[in-house]
Design a protein around this motif. Structure first.
Motif, PDB file in Angstrom:
ATOM      1  N   THR A   1      12.813   5.766  -2.500  1.00  0.00           N
ATOM      2  CA  THR A   1      12.162   5.743  -1.172  1.00  0.00           C
ATOM      3  C   THR A   1      11.908   4.427  -0.608  1.00  0.00           C
ATOM      4  O   THR A   1      12.112   4.344   0.669  1.00  0.00           O
TER       5      THR A   1
ATOM      6  N   ASN B   1      -7.246   9.263  -9.896  1.00  0.00           N
ATOM      7  CA  ASN B   1      -6.013   9.693  -9.327  1.00  0.00           C
ATOM      8  C   ASN B   1      -4.954   9.214 -10.317  1.00  0.00           C
ATOM      9  O   ASN B   1      -3.822   9.268 -10.026  1.00  0.00           O
TER      10      ASN B   1
ATOM     11  N   ARG C   1      -0.431  15.193 -13.131  1.00  0.00           N
ATOM     12  CA  ARG C   1      -0.589  13.947 -12.058  1.00  0.00           C
ATOM     13  C   ARG C   1      -0.904  14.432 -10.629  1.00  0.00           C
ATOM     14  O   ARG C   1      -1.436  14.135  -9.716  1.00  0.00           O
ATOM     15  N   ARG C   2       0.260  15.445 -10.506  1.00  0.00           N
ATOM     16  CA  ARG C   2       0.521  15.988  -9.145  1.00  0.00           C
ATOM     17  C   ARG C   2      -0.664  16.885  -8.616  1.00  0.00           C
ATOM     18  O   ARG C   2      -0.199  17.489  -7.586  1.00  0.00           O
TER      19      ARG C   2
ATOM     20  N   GLN D   1       0.716  -1.256  -0.028  1.00  0.00           N
ATOM     21  CA  GLN D   1      -0.034  -0.005  -0.122  1.00  0.00           C
ATOM     22  C   GLN D   1       0.855   1.309  -0.067  1.00  0.00           C
ATOM     23  O   GLN D   1       0.435   2.339  -0.446  1.00  0.00           O
ATOM     24  N   LEU D   2       2.038   1.269   0.455  1.00  0.00           N
ATOM     25  CA  LEU D   2       2.930   2.341   0.734  1.00  0.00           C
ATOM     26  C   LEU D   2       3.040   2.979  -0.831  1.00  0.00           C
ATOM     27  O   LEU D   2       3.119   3.860  -0.963  1.00  0.00           O
TER      28      LEU D   2
ATOM     29  N   LEU E   1      -3.939   6.416 -11.087  1.00  0.00           N
ATOM     30  CA  LEU E   1      -3.294   5.187 -10.612  1.00  0.00           C
ATOM     31  C   LEU E   1      -3.600   4.090 -11.599  1.00  0.00           C
ATOM     32  O   LEU E   1      -2.577   3.240 -11.631  1.00  0.00           O
TER      33      LEU E   1
ATOM     34  N   PHE F   1      -6.177   7.381   1.868  1.00  0.00           N
ATOM     35  CA  PHE F   1      -6.796   6.001   1.705  1.00  0.00           C
ATOM     36  C   PHE F   1      -7.408   5.323   2.896  1.00  0.00           C
ATOM     37  O   PHE F   1      -7.079   6.231   3.942  1.00  0.00           O
TER      38      PHE F   1
ATOM     39  N   LEU G   1       9.085  15.404  -2.924  1.00  0.00           N
ATOM     40  CA  LEU G   1       9.107  14.917  -4.243  1.00  0.00           C
ATOM     41  C   LEU G   1       8.845  15.948  -5.527  1.00  0.00           C
ATOM     42  O   LEU G   1       9.434  15.924  -6.523  1.00  0.00           O
ATOM     43  N   ARG G   2       8.533  17.287  -5.067  1.00  0.00           N
ATOM     44  CA  ARG G   2       8.077  18.223  -6.055  1.00  0.00           C
ATOM     45  C   ARG G   2       9.335  19.207  -5.994  1.00  0.00           C
ATOM     46  O   ARG G   2       9.167  20.199  -6.625  1.00  0.00           O
TER      47      ARG G   2
ATOM     48  N   ARG H   1      15.071   3.136   0.862  1.00  0.00           N
ATOM     49  CA  ARG H   1      15.253   3.963   2.297  1.00  0.00           C
ATOM     50  C   ARG H   1      14.266   3.044   3.239  1.00  0.00           C
ATOM     51  O   ARG H   1      14.771   2.809   4.460  1.00  0.00           O
TER      52      ARG H   1
ATOM     53  N   GLN I   1      11.776   8.042  -7.924  1.00  0.00           N
ATOM     54  CA  GLN I   1      11.705   8.666  -6.636  1.00  0.00           C
ATOM     55  C   GLN I   1      10.874   7.584  -5.647  1.00  0.00           C
ATOM     56  O   GLN I   1      11.428   7.236  -4.455  1.00  0.00           O
ATOM     57  N   LEU I   2       9.859   6.558  -6.276  1.00  0.00           N
ATOM     58  CA  LEU I   2       9.396   5.685  -5.488  1.00  0.00           C
ATOM     59  C   LEU I   2      10.668   4.480  -5.201  1.00  0.00           C
ATOM     60  O   LEU I   2      10.444   4.009  -3.988  1.00  0.00           O
TER      61      LEU I   2
ATOM     62  N   VAL J   1       1.781   2.302  -3.614  1.00  0.00           N
ATOM     63  CA  VAL J   1       0.320   2.890  -4.245  1.00  0.00           C
ATOM     64  C   VAL J   1       0.358   4.431  -3.564  1.00  0.00           C
ATOM     65  O   VAL J   1      -0.020   5.477  -4.299  1.00  0.00           O
ATOM     66  N   GLN J   2       0.268   4.552  -2.393  1.00  0.00           N
ATOM     67  CA  GLN J   2      -0.021   5.955  -1.604  1.00  0.00           C
ATOM     68  C   GLN J   2       1.134   6.812  -1.910  1.00  0.00           C
ATOM     69  O   GLN J   2       0.715   8.056  -2.132  1.00  0.00           O
ATOM     70  N   LEU J   3       2.413   6.409  -1.875  1.00  0.00           N
ATOM     71  CA  LEU J   3       3.486   7.312  -2.551  1.00  0.00           C
ATOM     72  C   LEU J   3       3.171   7.958  -3.839  1.00  0.00           C
ATOM     73  O   LEU J   3       3.372   8.949  -4.337  1.00  0.00           O
ATOM     74  N   THR J   4       2.955   6.784  -4.729  1.00  0.00           N
ATOM     75  CA  THR J   4       2.675   7.237  -6.175  1.00  0.00           C
ATOM     76  C   THR J   4       1.465   8.343  -6.137  1.00  0.00           C
ATOM     77  O   THR J   4       1.519   9.201  -6.954  1.00  0.00           O
ATOM     78  N   SER J   5       0.340   8.056  -5.530  1.00  0.00           N
ATOM     79  CA  SER J   5      -0.711   8.872  -5.408  1.00  0.00           C
ATOM     80  C   SER J   5      -0.045  10.450  -4.898  1.00  0.00           C
ATOM     81  O   SER J   5      -0.889  11.397  -5.182  1.00  0.00           O
ATOM     82  N   LEU J   6       0.724  10.425  -4.241  1.00  0.00           N
ATOM     83  CA  LEU J   6       1.257  11.666  -3.702  1.00  0.00           C
ATOM     84  C   LEU J   6       2.325  12.343  -4.738  1.00  0.00           C
ATOM     85  O   LEU J   6       2.676  13.664  -4.361  1.00  0.00           O
ATOM     86  N   GLY J   7       2.529  11.841  -5.850  1.00  0.00           N
ATOM     87  CA  GLY J   7       3.308  12.381  -6.795  1.00  0.00           C
ATOM     88  C   GLY J   7       4.849  11.831  -7.208  1.00  0.00           C
ATOM     89  O   GLY J   7       5.402  12.498  -7.824  1.00  0.00           O
ATOM     90  N   ALA J   8       4.805  10.660  -6.541  1.00  0.00           N
ATOM     91  CA  ALA J   8       6.295  10.202  -6.726  1.00  0.00           C
ATOM     92  C   ALA J   8       6.442   9.363  -8.034  1.00  0.00           C
ATOM     93  O   ALA J   8       5.521   8.889  -8.488  1.00  0.00           O
ATOM     94  N   THR J   9       7.350   9.731  -8.701  1.00  0.00           N
ATOM     95  CA  THR J   9       7.738   9.195 -10.053  1.00  0.00           C
ATOM     96  C   THR J   9       8.315   7.559  -9.682  1.00  0.00           C
ATOM     97  O   THR J   9       8.616   7.522  -8.474  1.00  0.00           O
TER      98      THR J   9
ATOM     99  N   ALA K   1      -0.575   4.379   4.815  1.00  0.00           N
ATOM    100  CA  ALA K   1       0.668   3.821   4.864  1.00  0.00           C
ATOM    101  C   ALA K   1       1.630   4.804   4.950  1.00  0.00           C
ATOM    102  O   ALA K   1       1.777   5.813   4.189  1.00  0.00           O
TER     103      ALA K   1
END
Lengths: 233, 240
Positions: A148, B51, B77-78, A130-131, B53, B84, B104-105, A151, A144-145, A133-141, B88
């Motif tokens: 992360t 979103n 996208r951003r 889920q992490l 996704l 959710f 990220l930005r 890490r 970057q994903l 998916v949620q990081l992608t949703s926040l805008g991670a390429t 997470a």
């Protein structure tokens, strides 16, 4: 018990007398193991991370059993392969690396490499799906994903490095085959232990074994400290 | 109000099973839209499409007058973030999690600004704490702050208060409404809680079996539903 006390005394004597031969052996041991570990991490970590990320989206198919088999690769088989490759008739014979520390580094890298791939893959795979998916949703390429998730999986990745180090510093089959245990050239702690045992110098062999254990302990303390710092980063 | 999203004949299929089939839906810029419906109605799938996704198998999704394809530019996208049902979080401090979207930005914010964001969700005192130590309510509030700190044009929420106590539910609803009023953020909220939809949504839609059965201003949706399925749903009957 008596032989153990003798070995401890001998180990202590060798260390405090700064025996040049011993320190040369220790130096070569650390150089070979350290280099092999570095190569295995540099070559194995990106593959482990890539496969770990891929395994979150699709199955790895036959790659997983291949990597698992590689993780259990008998060192003597790795040594044999390197020996064949580097022998005069071998594909890489022109390099003239056989019976040099370079051959030992190649053999140990081959032993440690699948371990780094397999355990770092597992470390990445164990990060909550889920992490990602949620990081992608926040805008991670994707890049970057990946960084992360590395890490996030750092404790597991450090465990992979520790496991690989433990495997190769204690390894003897491959290095004796491709290094030849030549005094002053390719003699490391494990091969020296084999030699002294064969000569009946059990006290000295045991002393060298204790020094090897102390080295492994010190290295593991350093790696565990790094891991501990990673936990609180 | 202009359309933030326009969906036309949008379909999504998993393993030959159609999970979404929306003939026509416009989501207006700056509105709070609640989507209700039984489990498996396709609500979460719809949010994932909104979103970016996932992408539709057929039909068209337009986001701010631009047809959405897998090549949608990163900057577009951003503009959309999502909260959710189960957040997470990164193994970092609360502050570290909050900053992630900005990092990220390539953006920065002063510590005072970041603390103000945390204060808004009641987490300023926990800024340096590991996020993994937060309670479910605190974690969800952090997830909301993390999604809002990047100032999205659209905020999607997938049952964000499903597992929370009334205090946390009230706090999150308050933040959503304030943010919508202050910044005009478009909010699309999936909820099983019809009272929540009534409290905060300007429009409410019912999804059943992947189809949009009815969408109307929230008061009308609950007081004078047109479709039988909506009447049944509002009356608390099972709808399939």
């Amino acid at each position: 018990m008596e032989i153990l006390v003798t070995a401890l005394q001998e180990a202590w004597r060798l260390i405090i007398s700064r025996d040049p031969v011993l320190f040369e052996i220790i130096g070569l041991t650390l150089r070979v193991t350290g280099s092999a570990l570095l190569f295995a991490v540099v070559l194995g970590l990106p593959i482990g991370v890539f496969l770990g990320l891929r395994s979150k989206e699709s199955k790895l198919g036959c790659l997983a059993p291949i990597i698992n088999t590689g993780m259990g690769l008998p060192p003597v088989v790795a040594g044999l392969l390197v020996f064949i490759l580097l022998s005069n008739q071998g594909v890489l014979g022109d390099l003239q690396w056989l019976f040099t520390p370079r051959a030992m580094i190649v053999a140990q890298t081959i032993i440690a490499w699948p371990l780094v791939i397999g355990l770092s893959l597992t470390a990445i795979r164990s990060v909550d799906d889920q992490l990602a998916v949620q990081l992608t949703s926040l805008g991670a390429t994707r890049w970057q994903l990946a960084l992360t998730l590395v890490r996030e999986a750092r404790l597991g990745i450090m465990a992979a490095v520790i496991a690989a180090f433990g495997r190769i510093i204690a390894e003897v089959g491959a290095v004796i085959l491709v290094g030849g245990n030549i005094a002053g050239e390719t003699r490391v702690l494990t091969t020296a232990i084999v030699l002294e045992t064969r000569k009946g110098n059990f006290g000295l062999a045991l002393a060298l074994g204790l020094i090897l254990l102390i080295l492994a302990l010190l290295a593991n303390i350093v790696l565990h400290r790094l891991q501990h710092e990673g936990r609180h980063a | 109000m202009s359309a933030q999203y326009v969906l036309s004949d949008l379909t999504k299929t998993y393993a030959e099973r159609s999970v979404l089939n929306i003939a026509d839906l416009s989501i207006q810029s700056g509105e709070i839209l609640a989507l209700v419906g039984p489990s498996g109605a396709g609500k979460s799938t719809l949010l994932r499409l909104l979103n970016f996704l996932e992408f539709a198998d057929d039909g068209q999704l337009i986001f701010d007058q631009q047809v959405v394809t897998p090549d949608l530019p990163l900057a577009q996208r951003r503009r959309v973030t999502m909260v959710f049902q189960s957040p997470a979080l990164l193994k970092r401090s609360v502050l570290g999690n909050l900053k992630y979207g900005l990092q990220l930005r390539g953006e920065t914010a002063s510590k005072a600004e970041l603390l103000a964001h945390l204060d808004q969700v009641g987490l300023a005192d926990l800024a340096q704490q590991p996020a993994t130590k937060l309670s479910a309510g605190e974690a969800q509030r952090l997830a909301l702050a993390r999604a809002l700190v990047v100032k999205p044009d659209v905020l999607l929420l997938d049952e964000p208060t499903a597992n929370l106590d009334p205090y946390n539910v009230g706090l999150i609803e308050d933040i959503l409404q304030k943010n919508n009023a202050a910044r005009g953020t478009t909010v699309v909220l999936i909820t099983h809680n019809v009272f929540q939809a009534q409290r905060i949504a300007q429009r409410t839609g019912l999804l059943v079996n992947g189809k949009l059965v009815e969408i109307a201003p929230t008061a009308l949706f609950f007081e004078a539903p047109v479709e039988q399925a909506t009447r049944d749903f509002v009356a608390g009957k099972l709808v399939y």
